[in-house]
Design a protein around this motif. Structure first.
Motif, PDB file in Angstrom:
ATOM      1  N   VAL A 333     -45.968  10.600 -36.692  1.00 21.02           N
ATOM      2  CA  VAL A 333     -46.922   9.689 -37.320  1.00 21.02           C
ATOM      3  C   VAL A 333     -47.754  10.487 -38.302  1.00 21.02           C
ATOM      4  CG1 VAL A 333     -48.765   8.018 -36.904  1.00 21.02           C
ATOM      5  CG2 VAL A 333     -46.992   8.359 -35.164  1.00 21.02           C
ATOM      6  N   ALA A 334     -47.797  10.053 -39.566  1.00 24.93           N
ATOM      7  CA  ALA A 334     -48.482  10.851 -40.589  1.00 24.93           C
ATOM      8  C   ALA A 334     -49.020   9.948 -41.692  1.00 24.93           C
ATOM      9  CB  ALA A 334     -47.529  11.876 -41.195  1.00 24.93           C
ATOM     10  N   PRO A 335     -50.042  10.400 -42.402  1.00 27.01           N
ATOM     11  CA  PRO A 335     -50.507   9.656 -43.569  1.00 27.01           C
ATOM     12  C   PRO A 335     -49.475   9.727 -44.695  1.00 27.01           C
ATOM     13  CG  PRO A 335     -51.665  11.745 -43.389  1.00 27.01           C
ATOM     14  CD  PRO A 335     -50.841  11.616 -42.162  1.00 27.01           C
ATOM     15  N   ARG A 336     -49.545   8.760 -45.583  1.00 22.30           N
ATOM     16  CA  ARG A 336     -48.610   8.673 -46.703  1.00 22.30           C
ATOM     17  C   ARG A 336     -48.502   9.983 -47.470  1.00 22.30           C
ATOM     18  NH1 ARG A 336     -51.347   5.334 -50.234  1.00 22.30           N
ATOM     19  NH2 ARG A 336     -50.394   3.434 -49.393  1.00 22.30           N
ATOM     20  N   ALA A 337     -49.637  10.584 -47.787  1.00 23.33           N
ATOM     21  CA  ALA A 337     -49.628  11.786 -48.623  1.00 23.33           C
ATOM     22  C   ALA A 337     -48.821  12.898 -47.981  1.00 23.33           C
ATOM     23  CB  ALA A 337     -51.061  12.252 -48.894  1.00 23.33           C
ATOM     24  N   GLU A 338     -48.898  13.019 -46.657  1.00 22.39           N
ATOM     25  CA  GLU A 338     -48.153  14.068 -45.963  1.00 22.39           C
ATOM     26  C   GLU A 338     -46.651  13.805 -46.012  1.00 22.39           C
ATOM     27  OE1 GLU A 338     -48.051  16.213 -41.549  1.00 22.39           O
ATOM     28  OE2 GLU A 338     -49.767  14.970 -42.130  1.00 22.39           O
ATOM     29  N   ALA A 339     -46.255  12.542 -45.820  1.00 23.64           N
ATOM     30  CA  ALA A 339     -44.831  12.202 -45.875  1.00 23.64           C
ATOM     31  C   ALA A 339     -44.264  12.420 -47.273  1.00 23.64           C
ATOM     32  CB  ALA A 339     -44.633  10.750 -45.439  1.00 23.64           C
ATOM     33  N   VAL A 340     -45.039  12.052 -48.290  1.00 22.68           N
ATOM     34  CA  VAL A 340     -44.579  12.233 -49.670  1.00 22.68           C
ATOM     35  C   VAL A 340     -44.481  13.717 -50.007  1.00 22.68           C
ATOM     36  CG1 VAL A 340     -45.211  11.883 -52.100  1.00 22.68           C
ATOM     37  CG2 VAL A 340     -45.403   9.982 -50.465  1.00 22.68           C
ATOM     38  N   ALA A 341     -45.496  14.484 -49.628  1.00 23.76           N
ATOM     39  CA  ALA A 341     -45.505  15.915 -49.934  1.00 23.76           C
ATOM     40  C   ALA A 341     -44.359  16.651 -49.253  1.00 23.76           C
ATOM     41  CB  ALA A 341     -46.841  16.530 -49.514  1.00 23.76           C
ATOM     42  N   ALA A 342     -43.893  16.144 -48.111  1.00 21.30           N
ATOM     43  CA  ALA A 342     -42.790  16.786 -47.394  1.00 21.30           C
ATOM     44  C   ALA A 342     -41.452  16.596 -48.092  1.00 21.30           C
ATOM     45  CB  ALA A 342     -42.710  16.246 -45.966  1.00 21.30           C
ATOM     46  N   GLY A 343     -41.381  15.706 -49.081  1.00 23.42           N
ATOM     47  CA  GLY A 343     -40.185  15.585 -49.908  1.00 23.42           C
ATOM     48  C   GLY A 343     -39.120  14.634 -49.411  1.00 23.42           C
ATOM     49  N   TRP A 344     -39.424  13.832 -48.415  1.00 25.14           N
ATOM     50  CA  TRP A 344     -38.398  12.952 -47.861  1.00 25.14           C
ATOM     51  C   TRP A 344     -37.890  11.928 -48.864  1.00 25.14           C
ATOM     52  CZ3 TRP A 344     -35.962  14.115 -43.582  1.00 25.14           C
ATOM     53  CH2 TRP A 344     -36.567  15.029 -42.730  1.00 25.14           C
ATOM     54  N   PHE A 345     -38.742  11.472 -49.752  1.00 26.49           N
ATOM     55  CA  PHE A 345     -38.365  10.452 -50.723  1.00 26.49           C
ATOM     56  C   PHE A 345     -37.955  11.044 -52.067  1.00 26.49           C
ATOM     57  CE2 PHE A 345     -41.941   8.976 -48.073  1.00 26.49           C
ATOM     58  CZ  PHE A 345     -41.324   7.948 -47.377  1.00 26.49           C
ATOM     59  N   GLY A 346     -37.992  12.376 -52.220  1.00 26.37           N
ATOM     60  CA  GLY A 346     -37.953  12.980 -53.540  1.00 26.37           C
ATOM     61  C   GLY A 346     -39.296  12.736 -54.205  1.00 26.37           C
ATOM     62  N   PRO A 347     -39.506  13.211 -55.435  1.00 25.32           N
ATOM     63  CA  PRO A 347     -40.769  12.931 -56.126  1.00 25.32           C
ATOM     64  C   PRO A 347     -40.996  11.421 -56.240  1.00 25.32           C
ATOM     65  CG  PRO A 347     -39.517  14.607 -57.291  1.00 25.32           C
ATOM     66  CD  PRO A 347     -38.599  14.058 -56.234  1.00 25.32           C
ATOM     67  N   VAL A 348     -42.174  10.980 -55.864  1.00 20.05           N
ATOM     68  CA  VAL A 348     -42.493   9.547 -55.893  1.00 20.05           C
ATOM     69  C   VAL A 348     -43.350   9.253 -57.114  1.00 20.05           C
ATOM     70  CG1 VAL A 348     -43.532   7.624 -54.649  1.00 20.05           C
ATOM     71  CG2 VAL A 348     -42.409   9.466 -53.372  1.00 20.05           C
ATOM     72  N   GLU A 350     -45.925   7.375 -59.602  1.00 19.78           N
ATOM     73  CA  GLU A 350     -47.234   6.799 -59.301  1.00 19.78           C
ATOM     74  C   GLU A 350     -47.136   5.300 -59.018  1.00 19.78           C
ATOM     75  OE1 GLU A 350     -51.196   7.052 -58.444  1.00 19.78           O
ATOM     76  OE2 GLU A 350     -49.916   8.742 -59.045  1.00 19.78           O
ATOM     77  N   GLU A 351     -46.283   4.601 -59.763  1.00 20.71           N
ATOM     78  CA  GLU A 351     -46.192   3.152 -59.601  1.00 20.71           C
ATOM     79  C   GLU A 351     -45.549   2.741 -58.275  1.00 20.71           C
ATOM     80  OE1 GLU A 351     -43.223   1.217 -62.201  1.00 20.71           O
ATOM     81  OE2 GLU A 351     -42.631   3.250 -62.759  1.00 20.71           O
ATOM     82  N   HIS A 352     -44.882   3.678 -57.596  1.00 21.56           N
ATOM     83  CA  HIS A 352     -44.203   3.350 -56.343  1.00 21.56           C
ATOM     84  C   HIS A 352     -44.952   3.805 -55.098  1.00 21.56           C
ATOM     85  CE1 HIS A 352     -40.226   3.552 -58.849  1.00 21.56           C
ATOM     86  NE2 HIS A 352     -40.853   2.393 -58.997  1.00 21.56           N
ATOM     87  N   LEU A 353     -46.013   4.569 -55.249  1.00 21.50           N
ATOM     88  CA  LEU A 353     -46.700   5.141 -54.086  1.00 21.50           C
ATOM     89  C   LEU A 353     -47.216   4.076 -53.123  1.00 21.50           C
ATOM     90  CD1 LEU A 353     -48.751   8.137 -55.542  1.00 21.50           C
ATOM     91  CD2 LEU A 353     -47.003   8.250 -53.741  1.00 21.50           C
ATOM     92  N   ALA A 354     -47.794   3.011 -53.662  1.00 18.32           N
ATOM     93  CA  ALA A 354     -48.408   2.005 -52.801  1.00 18.32           C
ATOM     94  C   ALA A 354     -47.385   1.209 -52.001  1.00 18.32           C
ATOM     95  CB  ALA A 354     -49.263   1.043 -53.645  1.00 18.32           C
ATOM     96  N   ARG A 355     -46.106   1.339 -52.326  1.00 23.14           N
ATOM     97  CA  ARG A 355     -45.073   0.657 -51.550  1.00 23.14           C
ATOM     98  C   ARG A 355     -44.856   1.331 -50.197  1.00 23.14           C
ATOM     99  NH1 ARG A 355     -40.500  -0.373 -56.342  1.00 23.14           N
ATOM    100  NH2 ARG A 355     -41.988  -1.168 -57.892  1.00 23.14           N
ATOM    101  N   ILE A 356     -45.240   2.583 -50.092  1.00 22.38           N
ATOM    102  CA  ILE A 356     -45.177   3.310 -48.821  1.00 22.38           C
ATOM    103  C   ILE A 356     -46.459   3.017 -48.054  1.00 22.38           C
ATOM    104  CG2 ILE A 356     -44.966   5.595 -47.764  1.00 22.38           C
ATOM    105  CD1 ILE A 356     -43.708   6.532 -50.424  1.00 22.38           C
TER     106      ILE A 356
END
Length: 403
Positions: A333-348, A350-356
């Protein structure tokens, strides 16, 4: 929290529940069609999978995506699918899906040649930013349910050109072969725009239409086919059930026709969108039956193996703490920023961030988080699931056949 980027062992040598990072730019589903386009001579196409040398002289390529045929399912299917077993033994190599390991994300990842953070189809269900609305990508349609008017507009929701469009623009004859009812869906527009669409309702029609499209003209040719039945039987009856074995045998009949019907200058590539794992009854949480898991959550998206929690204002920290405590080792369980920074989605973008979601929940081992009252009741009754980051779900095959 455990670091989600920590993975033990070299790629292809994981245990079934080990975490597998997407190999974007090297050995992932996103790299398949760019490499295919390079084989077909499309200017500017890259070849991250190194297919040009392996497919020397090939001018026609059929790519078949088998829904639910994970790398870890190949040995299970082998006794019921001798053609598949032979292809796997002689030519098989593992790739990773994108993340989450779910059909809409993978179809668009394949179709665009891009990681999910770039194309924006970041899960099975996503919250449409600025609203409480949930977009379910597999039945993406307008407010009145009309598939001809998908809302949101898939060309805006998924802004990238497809690899099929790039191939067609370079003079490649492009055909998509899939179920007739998918022809005008929003997901088809997002993943498979470009070329001619041929409807095929079953195994025999799929083989016939793919082979006909492959042999239709003299020039470079790309045919993209999709077969959903193995995944469906896995969900409903479980991997290695009687129904799943029958679906594996039907898949083998399809492969037999395709392999033996290839023109002399053609190749068949077989891959998948994800694997599947069976989930026991005692490994099922239900967020609709546990008030603790609903507290502070405005919208729940994602699916049973990966949840996106969009929180009420100021509630994110409390939701993080509660879900971590309730789920324990069953999920990360993690905040969005941590999941994005870990690279699971590739670079996200700006327009797609709020979808997570504000909070991302990834199930570990064979756990799921159901929503029995707010999602389709059948989803809570499934036997097999996918979507998370285990090797069983994330590792997919790439198989070859050519003369």
């Amino acid at each position: 929290m455990t670091d989600p980027s920590a993975v033990a062992g070299p790629f292809g040598a994981y245990g079934p529940f080990d975490r597998v990072r997407p190999e974007y730019g090297g050995d992932s589903l996103a790299d398949l069609l760019p490499s295919v386009l390079a084989v077909l001579g499309v200017p500017g196409a890259t070849d991250p999978l190194g297919l040009v040398g392996q497919l020397d002289g090939v001018r026609r390529i059929a790519v078949l995506l088998v829904d639910g045929l994970g790398w870890y399912q190949l040995p299970t299917a082998a006794p019921h699918a001798p053609v598949l077993a032979d292809l796997a033994a002689r030519t098989g190599r593992p790739l990773t899906s994108g993340f989450p390991s779910t059909t809409p994300t993978s179809l668009v990842t394949l179709g665009t040649g891009a990681a999910p953070g770039a194309h924006g189809v970041l899960g099975f269900r996503l919250n449409v930013p600025g609203s409480d609305r949930i977009l379910t990508h597999i039945n993406w349609s307008g407010a009145a349910g009309d598939p001809r008017t998908p809302d949101p507009d898939p060309r805006r929701w998924q802004p990238l050109p497809t690899q099929l469009e790039l191939a067609e623009a370079a003079g490649v004859a492009v055909t998509v072969v899939s179920r007739p009812e998918y022809a005008v869906s929003g997901l088809t527009v997002a993943a498979n725009s470009g070329g001619v669409y041929r409807g095929a309702a079953g195994v025999d029609a799929l083989a016939t239409e793919m082979l006909a499209a492959l042999a239709a003209g003299p020039g470079p040719t790309l045919v993209s086919g999709y077969h959903p039945d193995l995944d469906q039987q896995g969900h409903l009856a479980g991997v290695d059930s009687i129904a799943w074995r029958a679906a594996a045998a039907e898949l083998d009949r399809l492969l037999d026709r395709l392999v033996h019907g290839l023109p002399a200058d053609a190749a068949l590539l077989v891959t998948a969108d994800h694997g599947q794992l069976n989930v026991p009854p005692d490994r099922r949480f239900d967020l609709d039956l546990d008030p603790r898991l609903r507290a502070g959550v405005r919208v729940v998206a994602g699916e049973a193996r990966v949840r996106y929690l969009h929180t009420e204002p100021g509630a994110t920290d409390d939701v993080l703490a509660t879900w971590t405590e309730v789920l324990g080792p069953a999920a990360w369980v993690a905040p969005r920023a941590e999941a994005v920074a870990a690279g699971w989605f590739g670079p996200v973008s700006e327009e797609h961030l709020a979808r997570i979601g504000d909070v991302v929940v990834c199930c570990q081992e064979s756990y799921v988080i159901l929503a029995s009252r707010t999602e389709a009741p059948m989803e809570a009754k499934l036997v097999a699931y996918h979507g998370s980051w285990t090797a069983t779900e994330m590792t997919i095959p790439l198989l070859f056949a050519h003369h």
